[in-house]
Structure formats: C-alpha cells, structure tokens
Design a protein around this motif. Sequence first.
Motif, short mmCIF file in Angstrom:
data_model
loop_
_atom_site.label_atom_id
_atom_site.label_comp_id
_atom_site.label_asym_id
_atom_site.label_seq_id
_atom_site.Cartn_x
_atom_site.Cartn_y
_atom_site.Cartn_z
N THR A 179 -9.41 0.54 2.40
CA THR A 179 -9.35 1.52 1.31
C THR A 179 -8.04 1.30 0.56
OG1 THR A 179 -8.28 3.16 2.72
CG2 THR A 179 -10.70 3.23 2.59
N ILE A 180 -7.92 1.93 -0.62
CA ILE A 180 -6.66 1.86 -1.36
C ILE A 180 -5.66 2.81 -0.72
CG2 ILE A 180 -5.51 2.31 -3.55
CD1 ILE A 180 -7.12 -0.17 -3.70
N GLN A 181 -4.68 2.25 -0.04
CA GLN A 181 -3.64 3.04 0.59
C GLN A 181 -2.34 2.87 -0.20
OE1 GLN A 181 -3.56 1.97 4.76
NE2 GLN A 181 -5.79 2.08 4.93
N THR A 182 -1.22 3.26 0.38
CA THR A 182 0.07 3.12 -0.30
C THR A 182 1.12 2.66 0.69
OG1 THR A 182 0.70 5.41 0.12
CG2 THR A 182 -0.42 4.96 -1.95
N TYR A 183 2.16 2.01 0.14
CA TYR A 183 3.34 1.73 0.93
C TYR A 183 4.12 3.05 1.09
CZ TYR A 183 2.58 -3.23 -0.20
OH TYR A 183 2.04 -4.48 -0.34
N GLY A 184 4.18 3.57 2.30
CA GLY A 184 4.98 4.76 2.54
C GLY A 184 4.33 6.08 2.18
N GLY A 185 3.06 6.07 1.77
CA GLY A 185 2.35 7.31 1.50
C GLY A 185 2.61 7.86 0.10
N ILE A 186 2.01 9.02 -0.17
CA ILE A 186 2.13 9.70 -1.45
C ILE A 186 2.75 11.07 -1.21
CG2 ILE A 186 0.87 10.71 -3.40
CD1 ILE A 186 -1.24 8.54 -3.01
#
Length: 202
Positions: A179-186
């Motif tokens: 899935t589209i995740q993020t570096y370090g979260g949102i």
Amino acid sequence: MLFLAAHETSASALSWATYLIAAQPAIQERMHAEVTAVMGQDAPQFQHMKRLTLTRDVFRETLRLYPSVPFFTRETTRREKMRDKVIEAGSLLMLSPWLSHRSEILWDKPHVFDPDRFDRPETQESVRNAYFPFSAGRRVYLGAAFALQEAVLILAVIVRDYKLEVIEGDMPMPLARATIQTYGGIRVRLTRRQKPGVTKAA
C-alpha cells in the motif's frame, strides 16, 4: 490478505486525507460547513452520505493522488495488441493507479489537490477512463462502496469536531509498498472545535 484489504488500505487513505485537508484550510472550512449543515451534532448515518458531496469528493481526490494500492497485476485472457506491442494470452500486465491518476495527458493539473475537479464536466472523461483506485471491471474491489461510505463518514466527524493543521516542517513522503505508506508516518495537529451553543468556561 483480509487484514491488508480491510484495514491497511482504509487507514492509509484516511491518513493521507487528514494531511491534505489540514494543508487546505479553505477546503476544510467548506467541509466543516457542509458537515454541520447535514449532520449537526447527530451521529453519522447512512442517509447523510448523499448530501456530503464535498466530503465525498475530498476522499475521492485523496484516492486519486494517493491510491491505497499503487499497482496491481492482471492476466490477459486473449491475445491483444496495444500500440505496437502484441500481448499474448496469459501474459501479466501491471496496472498503476498512481501513474494513471497523475498523468498530465489525462488530467488537468494532476499533482494539485482539487476535490472540485469531480464536479467539472471536462473532468468526467478522465474519471471514467483513468480513475480506478479500487481496480475496475470484473475484478473491482468488492468492498469499494463500503470503503467509500466508511471513509466519508469518518472524515465528516473528524472535520466537524476538530480543526486540522499541518505541523511546520513535517511533510509526509510517500513510500510504495503493498500500500502507499510513508517514511515516518503522517502527523497533523488536531484542535477540538467548540460545539455550537457551548460557551467556554471563564
């Protein structure tokens, strides 16, 4: 797989939606006005869905920019020709909502968060032919309608009850996994809104 499809995809899309809303105060205030007019302080109900048009389009635009699943594969059932390529039956094709949703050929200002694009007549062809966050055809995600309803009502309650603000210098960077995740979260800052008719204590 059930956990990924039923939990991770929704969580990812809703997280991106909160950031996009926080980054656009004017759109957020329009959403707040819509939600309070439709729901007041009532608990969200299915019948509210039809009237939460901007809130729905905010989530649809979130899925255009940050589709929960960035790519998926399909197997061809017959021999086909695409442009100058011949694709044999049984071949695997990789389809990418991420790329199609951001194509400058298919969309006007594709990298701009613009929920109102779904109401403009000139965008309808792109929506029909190049918008498929839940896949399409016979293999469309079975929970698409429920996911949309769930997300819209969740966002409605969040925007009604809280003001969302971006945290300066904290910009999420997308990371493509299943899935589209993020570096370090949102991360966004939430401040509870004052309910109508309630005055703050001195």
